[in-house]
Design a protein around this motif. Structure first.
Motif, PDB file in Angstrom:
ATOM      1  N   VAL A  75      40.998  40.188  47.729  1.00  0.00           N
ATOM      2  CA  VAL A  75      41.719  38.896  48.851  1.00  0.00           C
ATOM      3  C   VAL A  75      41.107  39.324  49.981  1.00  0.00           C
ATOM      4  O   VAL A  75      40.307  38.655  51.014  1.00  0.00           O
ATOM      5  CB  VAL A  75      42.566  37.877  48.288  1.00  0.00           C
ATOM      6  N   ALA A  85      37.314  34.622  38.864  1.00  0.00           N
ATOM      7  CA  ALA A  85      37.551  35.642  38.101  1.00  0.00           C
ATOM      8  C   ALA A  85      37.145  35.898  36.612  1.00  0.00           C
ATOM      9  O   ALA A  85      36.888  34.166  36.293  1.00  0.00           O
ATOM     10  CB  ALA A  85      39.556  35.211  38.172  1.00  0.00           C
ATOM     11  N   LEU A 108      46.693  34.849  41.148  1.00  0.00           N
ATOM     12  CA  LEU A 108      45.742  34.205  41.380  1.00  0.00           C
ATOM     13  C   LEU A 108      46.621  32.938  41.757  1.00  0.00           C
ATOM     14  O   LEU A 108      45.811  32.286  42.228  1.00  0.00           O
ATOM     15  CB  LEU A 108      45.437  34.379  39.939  1.00  0.00           C
ATOM     16  N   MET A 109      47.721  32.932  40.841  1.00  0.00           N
ATOM     17  CA  MET A 109      48.485  30.975  41.484  1.00  0.00           C
ATOM     18  C   MET A 109      48.946  31.293  42.880  1.00  0.00           C
ATOM     19  O   MET A 109      49.110  29.918  43.324  1.00  0.00           O
ATOM     20  CB  MET A 109      49.684  31.270  40.382  1.00  0.00           C
ATOM     21  N   THR A 110      49.111  33.048  43.848  1.00  0.00           N
ATOM     22  CA  THR A 110      49.917  32.688  44.735  1.00  0.00           C
ATOM     23  C   THR A 110      49.169  32.553  45.974  1.00  0.00           C
ATOM     24  O   THR A 110      48.775  32.818  47.309  1.00  0.00           O
ATOM     25  CB  THR A 110      50.680  33.767  45.351  1.00  0.00           C
ATOM     26  N   GLU A 111      47.375  32.290  45.060  1.00  0.00           N
ATOM     27  CA  GLU A 111      46.544  32.966  46.374  1.00  0.00           C
ATOM     28  C   GLU A 111      46.041  31.481  47.301  1.00  0.00           C
ATOM     29  O   GLU A 111      45.729  30.390  46.406  1.00  0.00           O
ATOM     30  CB  GLU A 111      45.385  33.548  45.981  1.00  0.00           C
ATOM     31  N   PHE A 124      46.905  36.589  36.163  1.00  0.00           N
ATOM     32  CA  PHE A 124      46.501  35.011  36.258  1.00  0.00           C
ATOM     33  C   PHE A 124      47.331  34.854  37.449  1.00  0.00           C
ATOM     34  O   PHE A 124      47.331  33.523  37.858  1.00  0.00           O
ATOM     35  CB  PHE A 124      46.565  34.503  35.291  1.00  0.00           C
ATOM     36  N   GLU A 170      35.160  37.392  46.957  1.00  0.00           N
ATOM     37  CA  GLU A 170      35.277  35.813  47.131  1.00  0.00           C
ATOM     38  C   GLU A 170      35.568  35.381  45.011  1.00  0.00           C
ATOM     39  O   GLU A 170      35.634  34.822  44.403  1.00  0.00           O
ATOM     40  CB  GLU A 170      34.032  35.288  47.326  1.00  0.00           C
ATOM     41  N   ARG A 218      43.169  30.341  48.660  1.00  0.00           N
ATOM     42  CA  ARG A 218      41.674  29.911  48.133  1.00  0.00           C
ATOM     43  C   ARG A 218      41.840  31.178  47.140  1.00  0.00           C
ATOM     44  O   ARG A 218      41.691  32.234  47.119  1.00  0.00           O
ATOM     45  CB  ARG A 218      40.589  30.652  49.137  1.00  0.00           C
ATOM     46  N   GLN A 219      41.574  30.427  45.555  1.00  0.00           N
ATOM     47  CA  GLN A 219      41.750  31.807  44.415  1.00  0.00           C
ATOM     48  C   GLN A 219      40.026  32.277  44.190  1.00  0.00           C
ATOM     49  O   GLN A 219      39.159  31.154  44.373  1.00  0.00           O
ATOM     50  CB  GLN A 219      41.728  31.012  43.365  1.00  0.00           C
ATOM     51  N   VAL A 271      45.980  42.139  44.237  1.00  0.00           N
ATOM     52  CA  VAL A 271      44.963  41.167  44.060  1.00  0.00           C
ATOM     53  C   VAL A 271      44.907  40.367  45.211  1.00  0.00           C
ATOM     54  O   VAL A 271      43.440  39.961  45.734  1.00  0.00           O
ATOM     55  CB  VAL A 271      45.588  40.241  43.035  1.00  0.00           C
ATOM     56  N   ARG A 272      46.301  40.825  45.944  1.00  0.00           N
ATOM     57  CA  ARG A 272      46.148  40.164  47.498  1.00  0.00           C
ATOM     58  C   ARG A 272      45.377  41.294  48.480  1.00  0.00           C
ATOM     59  O   ARG A 272      44.686  40.681  48.624  1.00  0.00           O
ATOM     60  CB  ARG A 272      47.444  40.634  47.647  1.00  0.00           C
TER      61      ARG A 272
END
Length: 355
Positions: A144, A185, A176-179, A173, A149, A181-182, A140-141
């Protein structure tokens, strides 16, 4: 809109000051996910993998105060040795990875080529594992950072279960909490009824069947098991497995006596979904069904449960009970028909995000 390109996929906005960070060209990510694999079959990699897997509350939902002391002492003191020995039997020594990793990489490459041909290079396709490496969070990282986006998260489980699709989504999920700018999804839910998935599954059975001079007496569809109480608590997996078998039988044009639905990989003392594959095949042999074939529709790629459990323990149970011919039909893996099905499911779920 971007001005001078600094690196592929990055640029500087025409109205931005010169010290403004570069802005990535927007992409859409498709992140496929599989169960996972240890990094090696030796003790410590196996222990790390099993600890992560068996600590998942979706997989083993016993209270931590009761389960963790048993897991971290008795179970993880012994099981890495036995599981490691089983992995060693199927390990891809040339690439130093498990077959699941090898196959998932091949699936990713083919799916990437298919979606790129349809949507162009604005779609980025990669894979992750729920347990082990590459982790969901790391992928996920990476997406991003590459400018995604929007991310479509695609667990490769045709039938939904909380212990497979559900926990894979949990990891997504959580990532995503660590991003900062999420990304937007979406998640792909079960696709066991998709016509192209059923077509691919039926095709894999038909190819094996047509090549055999003496046909098997029965086809066993062996699904990964789960405790019975999960079904009672509302998990749809059991019903979706039964329907998958029916749709497969209808696609093949067979009668109900030609296909049995069973469940494998029983773990722990409680009652699991029945019939158990290992017991059922032995009962068939004793009842005079001397030739059987086994397919595993819930697995998108061959792995320890198919390459070692089905072709080892389950085959042996059948032969020891008097069975004479045992045929394993491989998972769909990176078969072209399977990739077409996955690409179609992905395209359906990308609606409105890509042209």
């Amino acid at each position: 809109m971007t001005e001078t390109t600094i690196r592929p996929g990055e640029g500087r906005l025409s109205h931005a000051p010169t010290d403004h960070p570069t802005v990535k060209v927007a992409k859409v990510g498709v992140l496929i996910a599989n169960l996972g694999t240890p990094d090696h079959y030796s003790y410590w990699p196996m222990r790390r993998y099993l600890s992560e897997f068996l600590s998942d509350k979706r997989v083993i939902d016993y209270p931590s105060w009761k389960w963790q002391p048993l897991l971290q002492t008795v179970i993880l003191g012994k099981r890495p040795f036995t599981s490691g020995a089983n992995y060693k039997l199927i390990w891809n020594e040339e690439l130093n990875e498990s077959p699941l990793m090898t196959i998932t990489k091949a699936q990713t490459e083919k799916l990437r080529a298919s979606l790129t041909a349809t949507f162009g290079d604005t779609v980025m396709v990669d894979f992750c594992m729920r347990y082990g490496n590459p982790s969901t969070a790391s992928k996920v990282r990476a997406m991003v950072e590459a400018g995604c986006e929007k991310i479509l998260f695609f667990p490769l489980y045709p039938q939904y279960a909380g212990a497979t699709s559900g926990t894979a989504n949990d990891a997504f999920f959580k990532a995503l909490m660590t991003e900062v700018r999420q990304p937007a999804a979406r998640t792909v839910t079960d696709y066991f009824e998709h016509p192209l998935y059923i077509e691919a599954l039926a095709g894999s059975v038909r190819r094996v069947w047509d090549a055999m001079e003496v046909k098997p007496d029965v086809l066993i569809t062996s699904y990964h098991g789960m405790p019975q109480r999960y079904l009672r608590n509302g998990d749809p997996y059991h019903c979706q497995c039964q329907k998958t078998t029916r749709l497969l039988r209808e696609a093949l044009g067979w009668g109900p006596e030609m296909i049995d639905t069973t469940f494998q990989s029983v773990f722990g003392p409680e009652e699991w979904l029945k019939p158990y594959t290992v017991k059922h095949v032995a009962e068939l042999a004793k009842a005079g069904k001397k030739r059987i074939a086994v397919v595993a529709p819930a697995f998108s790629a061959d792995c320890i449960e198919t390459l070692e459990e089905i072709q080892g323990e389950i085959r042996e149970a059948f032969e020891h009970a008097g069975g004479e011919s045992f045929t394993y039909i491989p998972c769909l893996n990176d078969d072209d028909a399977h990739i077409r099905a996955l690409a179609a499911v992905a395209a359906d779920n990308l609606g409105g995000w890509v042209g």
